[in-house]
Scaffold this motif. Sequence first.
Motif, PDB file in Angstrom:
ATOM      1  N   GLY A 112       0.800  -1.216   0.000  1.00 48.38           N
ATOM      2  CA  GLY A 112       0.000   0.000   0.000  1.00 48.38           C
ATOM      3  C   GLY A 112       0.836   1.271   0.000  1.00 48.38           C
ATOM      4  N   PRO A 113       0.175   2.443  -0.112  1.00 49.36           N
ATOM      5  CA  PRO A 113       0.883   3.729  -0.058  1.00 49.36           C
ATOM      6  C   PRO A 113       1.699   3.871   1.215  1.00 49.36           C
ATOM      7  N   GLU A 114       2.764   4.617   1.123  1.00 53.57           N
ATOM      8  CA  GLU A 114       3.718   4.691   2.231  1.00 53.57           C
ATOM      9  C   GLU A 114       3.105   5.276   3.496  1.00 53.57           C
ATOM     10  N   ASN A 115       2.281   6.297   3.378  1.00 56.08           N
ATOM     11  CA  ASN A 115       1.730   6.980   4.552  1.00 56.08           C
ATOM     12  C   ASN A 115       0.306   6.519   4.886  1.00 56.08           C
ATOM     13  N   LEU A 116      -0.018   5.295   4.477  1.00 55.58           N
ATOM     14  CA  LEU A 116      -1.330   4.747   4.772  1.00 55.58           C
ATOM     15  C   LEU A 116      -1.294   4.052   6.140  1.00 55.58           C
ATOM     16  N   ASN A 117      -2.235   4.427   7.002  1.00 57.27           N
ATOM     17  CA  ASN A 117      -2.297   3.854   8.340  1.00 57.27           C
ATOM     18  C   ASN A 117      -3.413   2.812   8.397  1.00 57.27           C
ATOM     19  N   ILE A 118      -3.036   1.539   8.458  1.00 56.99           N
ATOM     20  CA  ILE A 118      -4.040   0.486   8.500  1.00 56.99           C
ATOM     21  C   ILE A 118      -4.629   0.392   9.898  1.00 56.99           C
ATOM     22  N   PHE A 119      -5.824  -0.184   9.980  1.00 56.83           N
ATOM     23  CA  PHE A 119      -6.506  -0.327  11.263  1.00 56.83           C
ATOM     24  C   PHE A 119      -6.060  -1.597  11.986  1.00 56.83           C
ATOM     25  N   ALA A 120      -5.951  -2.707  11.241  1.00 58.63           N
ATOM     26  CA  ALA A 120      -5.574  -3.986  11.859  1.00 58.63           C
ATOM     27  C   ALA A 120      -4.977  -4.900  10.803  1.00 58.63           C
ATOM     28  N   ASN A 121      -4.126  -5.821  11.248  1.00 52.27           N
ATOM     29  CA  ASN A 121      -3.618  -6.889  10.380  1.00 52.27           C
ATOM     30  C   ASN A 121      -3.583  -8.180  11.193  1.00 52.27           C
ATOM     31  N   SER A 122      -2.883  -9.192  10.708  1.00 54.77           N
ATOM     32  CA  SER A 122      -2.907 -10.492  11.392  1.00 54.77           C
ATOM     33  C   SER A 122      -2.242 -10.448  12.766  1.00 54.77           C
ATOM     34  N   HIS A 123      -1.465  -9.421  13.055  1.00 55.76           N
ATOM     35  CA  HIS A 123      -0.841  -9.285  14.374  1.00 55.76           C
ATOM     36  C   HIS A 123      -1.822  -8.586  15.334  1.00 55.76           C
ATOM     37  N   VAL A 124      -2.971  -9.188  15.534  1.00 53.30           N
ATOM     38  CA  VAL A 124      -4.007  -8.554  16.341  1.00 53.30           C
ATOM     39  C   VAL A 124      -3.608  -8.470  17.810  1.00 53.30           C
ATOM     40  N   HIS A 125      -2.641  -9.291  18.222  1.00 52.44           N
ATOM     41  CA  HIS A 125      -2.225  -9.258  19.628  1.00 52.44           C
ATOM     42  C   HIS A 125      -1.523  -7.953  19.991  1.00 52.44           C
ATOM     43  N   LEU A 126      -1.111  -7.190  18.966  1.00 51.01           N
ATOM     44  CA  LEU A 126      -0.431  -5.931  19.226  1.00 51.01           C
ATOM     45  C   LEU A 126      -1.417  -4.787  19.475  1.00 51.01           C
ATOM     46  N   LEU A 127      -2.670  -4.969  19.101  1.00 53.44           N
ATOM     47  CA  LEU A 127      -3.666  -3.908  19.268  1.00 53.44           C
ATOM     48  C   LEU A 127      -4.153  -3.841  20.704  1.00 53.44           C
ATOM     49  N   PRO A 128      -4.356  -2.632  21.232  1.00 52.89           N
ATOM     50  CA  PRO A 128      -4.991  -2.518  22.552  1.00 52.89           C
ATOM     51  C   PRO A 128      -6.375  -3.169  22.509  1.00 52.89           C
ATOM     52  N   ARG A 129      -6.807  -3.702  23.635  1.00 50.28           N
ATOM     53  CA  ARG A 129      -8.080  -4.414  23.686  1.00 50.28           C
ATOM     54  C   ARG A 129      -9.236  -3.533  23.234  1.00 50.28           C
ATOM     55  N   GLU A 130      -9.226  -2.255  23.596  1.00 46.30           N
ATOM     56  CA  GLU A 130     -10.312  -1.344  23.228  1.00 46.30           C
ATOM     57  C   GLU A 130     -10.384  -1.167  21.707  1.00 46.30           C
ATOM     58  N   VAL A 131      -9.221  -1.007  21.069  1.00 49.24           N
ATOM     59  CA  VAL A 131      -9.189  -0.827  19.621  1.00 49.24           C
ATOM     60  C   VAL A 131      -9.702  -2.086  18.917  1.00 49.24           C
ATOM     61  N   TRP A 132      -9.290  -3.253  19.410  1.00 51.80           N
ATOM     62  CA  TRP A 132      -9.743  -4.507  18.796  1.00 51.80           C
ATOM     63  C   TRP A 132     -11.258  -4.689  18.975  1.00 51.80           C
ATOM     64  N   ASN A 133     -11.790  -4.307  20.119  1.00 54.64           N
ATOM     65  CA  ASN A 133     -13.234  -4.383  20.321  1.00 54.64           C
ATOM     66  C   ASN A 133     -13.968  -3.453  19.370  1.00 54.64           C
TER      67      ASN A 133
END
Length: 530
Positions: free
Chosen positions: A446-467
């Motif tokens: 993807g574009p260099e400055n694109l900020n994705i919401f989630a990928n397969s490394h879901v364990h890295l996301l804070p619990r609130e963001v994943w919810n």
Amino acid sequence: MATALKNQNESTNENSPEELEEDAVLVDRFPEAVRVSRFTFFSVCVLSLAFVLFSSMPLWHTDIWGHLAYGRLIWETGSIPDFAPFMPLASGMSFIDTAWLSQITAFKMFDIAGVAGIKFLYAAAITACMTLLLYRVQQRTGSFFWSMLCVAGFLLCDWKQLGIVRPQLAGLLCFVTLFFCMTSRAWKKANWVLIPLLFVFWANLHGSFPVGLGLIGCFLVGRAVDVSWKARNWKAMLGDSGTRRYLILLEVSAIAVLLNPYGLQLYSEVFSFSSNPNLADLIEWNPLTLRMYQGKTAALIALLLVIASRFTPRRISTTEVLLLVGLGVSAMWSSRMIIWWAPVAAYYLAIHGAAICRWKLKRLADPSGDKVFCAGKWTIVSIGMVWICFAITPMGSFMLHGKLVDFKRSVSEYTPIGAVEYLKEKQIQGQLFNSMELGDYLLWAGPENLNIFANSHVHLLPREVWNHYLRISNRAGDTEELLDRYGVNTIVLDLPRRESLMKSLTKEGVWRVGYKDGRSVVLLRADPIK
């Protein structure tokens, strides 16, 4: 009269030059060390065709691209990041990369040979596991049929797990290699070096090395129990050289793991990883059930194992029971653990199956008595088979002809190639919402400055963001409010799985379709948030 008979015998024993030349041609001049049997040739054929099969399979659209992105980052910066990179919503989260060596290796292979390099690593890892299992069963049973049955059981049971290209395959190869060494008829002195060295690599290739330590632990406890039971005295284990050997090996291997960038902290990470609450929402971390394909296959193999244990003339060791039950229970707890149970179960099923057949057919239990004819011609055709099969793979085509494979035809149909090209063309940047399954490819291409919401490394996301991700994906009542909260102006969804979410979002006119194909859709906010 005697003189005449002597002359006649001498004339009979003398061969013409043509006959001598013919005999010389028929003599197998290959060194005995490199002669192989026809059964070896058949095994080579099966393994070569398997390598071609896995080399031709399209790369699944999850996992691999995210790991390539991590490998690229580590290679370019020369260091492993301390905090979660790529996902701003996980900013500040501690990051321990248990697969950094796999990621760098995969990235450099991709950098050199493109998709062909990844396909080569993928096919080589699975084929190597098949080779080790096949060789060990054939060595223990002398049966080509039961060797093939072992490999078939392994592939059928682990088929879903083997379809995803990720560092776990490197861990599986390490596990099968360790199991291969531990099931040898006689202990080899070289194992004192090879096994600890294996754990050094394993600890840096993938975080599954505790399964290997558990494997040695099962051999240790199993040996101790068997010795104590046979002697009718639990103290007998203390004087058993085999028990002491496994104990020392376990200690040395556990110390070898410490040769990693994190030291003791790696143990803490891998043991706490499975308890991450985000993983409970992923299907592959759910308990194994009969509704799953691999659950049905595992149940069939388990049933056959029970039947085989009833009729086998072989002694069932405590180690075998510990391995099958321990790994089986872990697979029932989490379906992803089936990848470790399958090769062990397939191995013991083949061993006992061969023993039952030999017993029922009144054949010798020791296959060493069967004479195996080896010849140089089988060596030649085996080498030829390997060369032909390698030449027609993507890696062979690249090495021999410098020809790169077509990328679109080499990846799964769900890879969001068109969506990524659209994002680049429109120069879309900032925070977007995306299906977790597409996040890895968005990271990679993807574009260099694109900020994705989630990928397969879901364990890295804070619990609130994943919810919040789950609420948006499941079309909760506050979906629009959450998208506004994160300042999302672009949404990338996989189709047809998220088609209902797409229709729900575009229904009110807040979102419009910017790009759509059979694989994915890009939604744009009609009135972008500034």
